[in-house]
Scaffold this active site. Structure first.
Site, PDB file in Angstrom:
ATOM      1  N   HIS A   1       0.854  -1.197   0.000  1.00 29.77           N
ATOM      2  CA  HIS A   1       0.000   0.000   0.000  1.00 29.77           C
ATOM      3  C   HIS A   1       0.885   1.241   0.000  1.00 29.77           C
ATOM      4  CE1 HIS A   1      -3.382   2.607   0.612  1.00 29.77           C
ATOM      5  NE2 HIS A   1      -2.827   3.114   1.700  1.00 29.77           N
TER       6      HIS A   1
ATOM      7  N   ASP B   1      -7.843   1.469   2.424  1.00 28.39           N
ATOM      8  CA  ASP B   1      -7.398   2.419   3.447  1.00 28.39           C
ATOM      9  C   ASP B   1      -8.267   3.653   3.651  1.00 28.39           C
ATOM     10  OD1 ASP B   1      -5.587   2.920   5.497  1.00 28.39           O
ATOM     11  OD2 ASP B   1      -4.302   4.179   4.260  1.00 28.39           O
TER      12      ASP B   1
END
Length: 1081
Positions: free
Chosen positions: A120, A234
């Protein structure tokens, strides 16, 4: 009666009469004679346009029948969930039995485990996007190519196009070929594929589509990739709008993570961590998308293998010298293989207990993982040993392998189809709604970021408006240059360069740590710098295209048009320039970015009040002149505000001329009247012509502003709007507007955590100064809570559409207010049922909210991107906003919006900073009170539709007129450009009219995206400037002046063709739907 008694009575009567007249005239309770004059002259200058007001029967039917047939509504789930905590602060959630899978009362089925390596990469957070790229991301992507080549059965997924494009630009052609090969082999999957992984609370759907289109077009152009699966792990909560957009772009499946942990527990109890996500208004499920919710708190390895995070830490094999790590892993050897494999097997089985089908997704990664080559080797080698052992244990009935999201969803759907075929399963449940607010632990709610750094939230919306307008002008210019048979390549390259930079800068800011305000302060400066570059780039495009279009390509340079509003610095608000009015004339041109007619009051700052304004036909039009204040009570004698009504055709560029005059033109220029309250001081230079009331130090009478429709009544002490009276009926609606503050007891960039109920915001020794101006076109009340807030309320008398709403502007700077979170609250007498109200989702749709009295204040805050409203059987009160905020309705009839917040704490969510970089910002709102046509029961549906009046007013707020001016006197610019052959009906908007570009910035067709907004037929729509419906509308009539070559309907980002379109066929858009066309001129 004696003579002296008669004399006393006569004198007393005269005294009372004079007193009443004195107070009434001073307090504005009279009707201004200027208003009467404007009513007389208005029809002569602005003849009424007649539009079809016939209601669309299909829309009115839609309003009453469009309800999703879903099994689960998140509205109900939030009301029914118990938010109980474990002693460690985690939320209670259903789990597999402690002895599972050792003891089960049935034979275990075969389990497929797809392990998905990922990394990420935040495009800015603790570092800037460039710093992250240089320090980590470029190494991750380079390692990816090398290691996926070394390990042919290993896989990887990637989401953020912004980083991929930066890396791609540095690659040699041979490496690019290799990357494309990895994609074709299925080792590398591009997931989501937008420019960034956007926030879903504060972003507007127009800019979300823009960055998605930018990312998808880049991926297709360079990799030949069409993303099929969304990966959004996220963002801090999830909107119901994004599933619709992802589906429209051609994606079929999606993965999300940050859902309130207690809500996940409720979904687990319904066996519904995977579901078909449906819009509340979608009766047929045509836009359903399969959604997978990751069950545990985070997406890191610690939380993805199963419910026991301490065991999961045994399987994070990254070991980098001198790096701190929570990992407890040791390399897999022949001695520990069986023991470690059993641990992992049990976790996989316990995780599978939460899902309907015997396939589980196990992400393997974290933030910026795989930046060292050694981690690729460590994870691959150790997991390879574990996979081989587990797969050979036939009694375990498990198959573990590396894979991608595509692999996971394909296998899961195969199992689903098999079970449904043998009637062992009814398929996935259907869910409607959203996932706000978000909490990860300890009843701590991530609702502060809805408002954090409002300066930047407003900045990004301004840039969005500029890009929409500049894109439209660029497209119009290209089409006209083709029509005029003029060269296009050089012009297009120049404009496309500016626009690409602008939309990529805005796309970057949609990242879920950027627009949220949750990055480090110096990273915010980097975002603001790029937003300023985008703002200036779009203005350059508009300058050039306006000049080219008005001169029919004859005058390219020098540039003579300048923007009326400019931003001098990334940390400053936009400022209006003072336009020098010349005797020979100063030209002002207005661009209407809407595809509807608009009649609107235009505000300019000018150098003199001795002027006249002429329209494009050189007719003198009346205007109102208002004071500009040098200081709070001193009127300037060198700057003035002039306001006038402009009528603008759709997508038109319309010129006006301002001429300086020797004498003041009393017939066409109307100075406003000035009144001040709570002070004895008012300084007006003798040479200016503003009528004045005597300053009132002690005023105990309400202050009133009114037009033909409504009367606004304000408190004399603090200028708060008390109530609104509808003149036609005399009905009064309490508003009770006030400013309050929550004191923080631990709020941070993410969390809102107040210590108690809100208290009065400003503790000042003296009551605030109130300034009022009144004139024939508009009136304005300003309240000066110095030095923190200037609160402005503006009421128009004309035109009728604008006169229906109340404009509110709050210029706020709370630099000196520590630990405060400032709100604007309205306490109305609207009887909202069950303390329910509605907020918008990304400016696309309205969703129902309900206050839960069993939880704290912060748990009842929701995001508002552009609209919120309260209603009952009789009335609706709508608040529109030019920027996103957090909102709540803590009691029936209350509506509060958080304006700004300053925190001195870090809230332990990774930022390691408080929020103290406070900047002055002006926050614009529009308040609309509507009465229903007839008594209506409050609907039980969990969504609602705005009225057409509300939609039209919101359009004026969200897409303002673009204003440019020139001091060059040339008749070559004195004509109006009318690009569209007809106007769209009120309910249909142009989301995007932009030119697509190749990697070399060559023209690649035009994107036209239309959205038909749903509306509520129960409300009147006075003053509309567009047709309610137009069943005959076609693209041929709309684009009558454009040289259309080919026309195709496509998916949202033009990756898939849907149909060839007959340009003459009626549009036929269904309510709420978005339709996308690809055009070549």
């Amino acid at each position: 009666m004696k003579f002296w008694q008669r004399l006393v009575i006569l004198c007393s009567s005269a005294f009372i009469t004079l007193t009443v007249l004195y107070y009434y005239t001073d307090d504005g309770l009279y009707e201004n004679p200027h208003i009467n004059h404007a009513r007389l002259v208005e029809p002569n200058y602005w003849p009424v346009k007649h539009f079809s007001m016939e209601q669309d029967a299909s829309m009115c039917h839609f309003q009453h029948t469009a309800t999703s047939r879903s099994n689960i509504s998140t509205y109900d789930v939030y009301q029914q969930t118990d938010f109980n905590l474990h002693p460690d602060g985690s939320y209670e959630m259903p789990t597999a039995p402690p002895d599972f899978p050792s003891r089960v009362d049935h034979e275990l089925e075969q389990l497929e485990v797809i392990v998905v390596p990922h990394s990420h990469n935040d495009p800015g957070w603790l570092k800037t996007v460039d710093e992250y790229y240089v320090d980590q991301t470029k190494h991750i992507l380079t390692n990816m190519v090398n290691k996926l080549t070394d390990y042919p059965n290993m896989t990887f997924i990637w989401a953020e196009t912004v980083y991929f494009s930066m890396w791609w630009n540095e690659l040699e052609d041979a490496v690019k070929v290799h990357v494309r090969r990895l994609v074709r082999r299925g080792q590398l999957e591009i997931v989501l594929g937008g420019w960034v992984m956007p926030d879903e609370a504060s972003t507007h759907y127009v800019s979300v589509i823009d960055q998605l289109l930018e990312g998808h077009q880049w991926m297709w152009e360079n990799l030949g990739v069409k993303p099929e699966n969304s990966w959004s792990i996220d963002p801090f909560g999830y909107s119901g709008t994004m599933p619709y957009l992802w589906k429209k772009a051609g994606m079929e499946n999606m993965v999300i993570q940050r859902v309130h942990q207690a809500i996940k527990g409720s979904l687990i109890s319904k066996n519904s961590l995977e579901f078909m996500w449906r819009q509340y208004w979608d009766t047929k499920g045509a836009n359903d998308i399969l959604c997978h919710v990751m069950p545990y708190m985070l997406y890191s390895i610690k939380y993805t293998c199963g419910p026991n995070r301490f065991i999961c830490l045994l399987f994070d094999f990254r070991q980098v010298p001198n790096e701190y790590s929570e990992s407890r892993a040791k390399g897999i050897t022949s001695e520990n293989l069986e023991k470690q494999a059993k641990y992992l097997y049990e976790q996989y089985r316990k995780k599978s207990y939460l899902y309907k089908y015997n396939t589980i997704l196990v992400p393997l990664g974290d933030d910026f993982r795989f930046d060292y080559e050694v981690e690729w080797d460590q994870q691959y080698t150790n997991y390879g040993k574990l996979m081989n052992y587990m797969n050979n244990r036939r009694d375990w009935k498990i198959n573990v392998r590396f894979g991608t999201l595509k692999d996971y969803f394909e296998h899961m759907k195969q199992q689903k189809a098999s079970k449904m075929y043998y009637r062992k399963d009814k398929g996935l449940p259907v869910l409607s709604g959203d996932f706000f607010p978000y909490s990860d632990r300890n009843n701590e709610y991530w609702t502060g970021y809805y408002t954090t750094r409002p300066f930047d939230k407003r900045f990004s919306r301004d840039v969005q408006n500029q890009i929409q307008a500049a894109d439209t002008l660029n497209t119009v210019a290209y089409a006209y240059f083709k029509k005029w048979r003029m060269p296009t390549r050089d012009h297009y390259f120049k404009y496309a360069t500016f626009l690409q930079q602008a939309r990529r800068s805005l796309g970057l800011f949609l990242h879920h740590d950027a627009i949220t305000g949750t990055s480090k302060e110096y990273v915010v400066v980097d975002y603001e710098t790029q937003l300023l570059q985008a703002y200036n780039a779009t203005q350059s495009v508009m300058q050039m295209t306006i000049q080219s279009l008005l001169s029919k390509g004859k005058v390219e340079s020098p540039l003579v048009f300048r923007p009326e509003t400019v931003r001098r610095h990334f940390s400053e608000q936009p400022r209006k320039q003072t336009i020098e009015v010349q005797e020979e004339g100063t030209r002002v041109v207005l661009f209407n970015p809407l595809a509807q007619f608009r009649r609107e009051v235009i505000h300019l700052h000018v150098s003199t009040d001795h002027l006249i304004i002429k329209n494009d036909k050189l007719q003198v039009i009346p205007c109102q002149v208002n004071p500009i204040w040098d200081e709070s009570l001193i009127v300037s004698n060198v700057k003035f505000e002039v306001v006038f009504i402009a009528e603008l055709a759709p997508f038109s560029i319309t010129p006006f001329m301002l001429f300086k005059t020797d004498e003041f033109d009393h017939n066409n220029v109307f100075p406003s009247k000035i009144s001040v309250y709570n002070t004895e001081t008012l300084i007006v230079p003798p040479e200016v012509r503003f009528p004045q009331s005597r300053p009132r130090k002690d005023n105990f009478h309400p202050i009133v502003m009114e037009n033909e429709k409504i009367k606004l009544v304000f408190k004399p002490t603090n200028g708060g709007l008390q109530y609104i009276i509808e003149k036609a009926t005399g009905n009064k609606t309490d508003i009770g507007l006030e400013f309050l503050a929550y004191k923080s007891q631990g709020s941070g960039a993410y969390l809102f955590y107040p210590s108690s109920e809100a208290k009065p915001a400003f503790y000042i020794n003296n009551i605030p100064v109130i300034r009022v101006i009144e004139g024939p076109l508009m009136s304005r009340l300003e309240v000066l809570f110095q030095p923190y807030l200037q609160h402005s309320v503006q009421l128009y008398s004309h035109p009728e559409l604008q006169a229906s709403g109340v404009r509110i502007a709050n210029t706020i700077n709370i630099k000196m207010l520590k630990e405060k979170e400032i709100i604007m609250r309205m306490k109305t007498d609207i009887h909202s049922k069950d303390s329910s109200y509605y907020t918008d989702q990304n400016g696309f749709q309205m969703i129902k909210r309900k206050t839960n009295k069993n939880v704290r204040i912060e748990a009842n805050y929701y995001p508002m991107t552009s609209t919120a409203f309260l209603d009952d059987e009789h009335r609706r009160l709508t608040l529109h906003s030019s920027q996103s905020h957090g909102v709540a309705s803590l009691e029936s009839g209350w509506l509060e919006v958080m304006l700004d917040r300053q925190t001195i704490y870090d809230d332990n969510r990774g930022l390691q900073e408080s929020i103290e970089d406070i900047k002055e910002v002006t926050l614009d709102f529009l308040l609309l009170l509507e009465k229903r046509n007839h008594l209506s029961k409050q609907q039980e549906a969990h969504y609602a539709l705005p009225s057409l009046l509300s939609t039209s007013l919101n359009d004026l707020l969200q897409q303002p007129v673009m204003i440019y001016f020139s001091l060059v006197d040339s008749n070559i610019f004195q004509h109006t450009l009318l690009p569209l052959g007809s106007a769209l009906p009120c309910d249909t908007t142009v989301v995007s009219f932009r030119s697509l570009s190749t990697a070399n910035l060559a023209y690649n067709g035009t994107s036209l995206i239309l959205h038909r907004r749903g509306y509520n037929c129960d409300f009147p729509a006075p003053g509309l400037q567009c047709a309610v419906t137009d069943r005959s509308m076609s693209l041929a009539s709309l684009l009558k002046d454009f040289p259309v070559g080919s026309l195709r309907e496509t998916t949202l980002t033009h990756l898939y063709d849907k149909a060839t379109v007959d340009i003459h066929s009626p549009l036929g858009l269904s309510p709420m739907e978005i339709v996308t066309y690809h055009i070549r001129w």
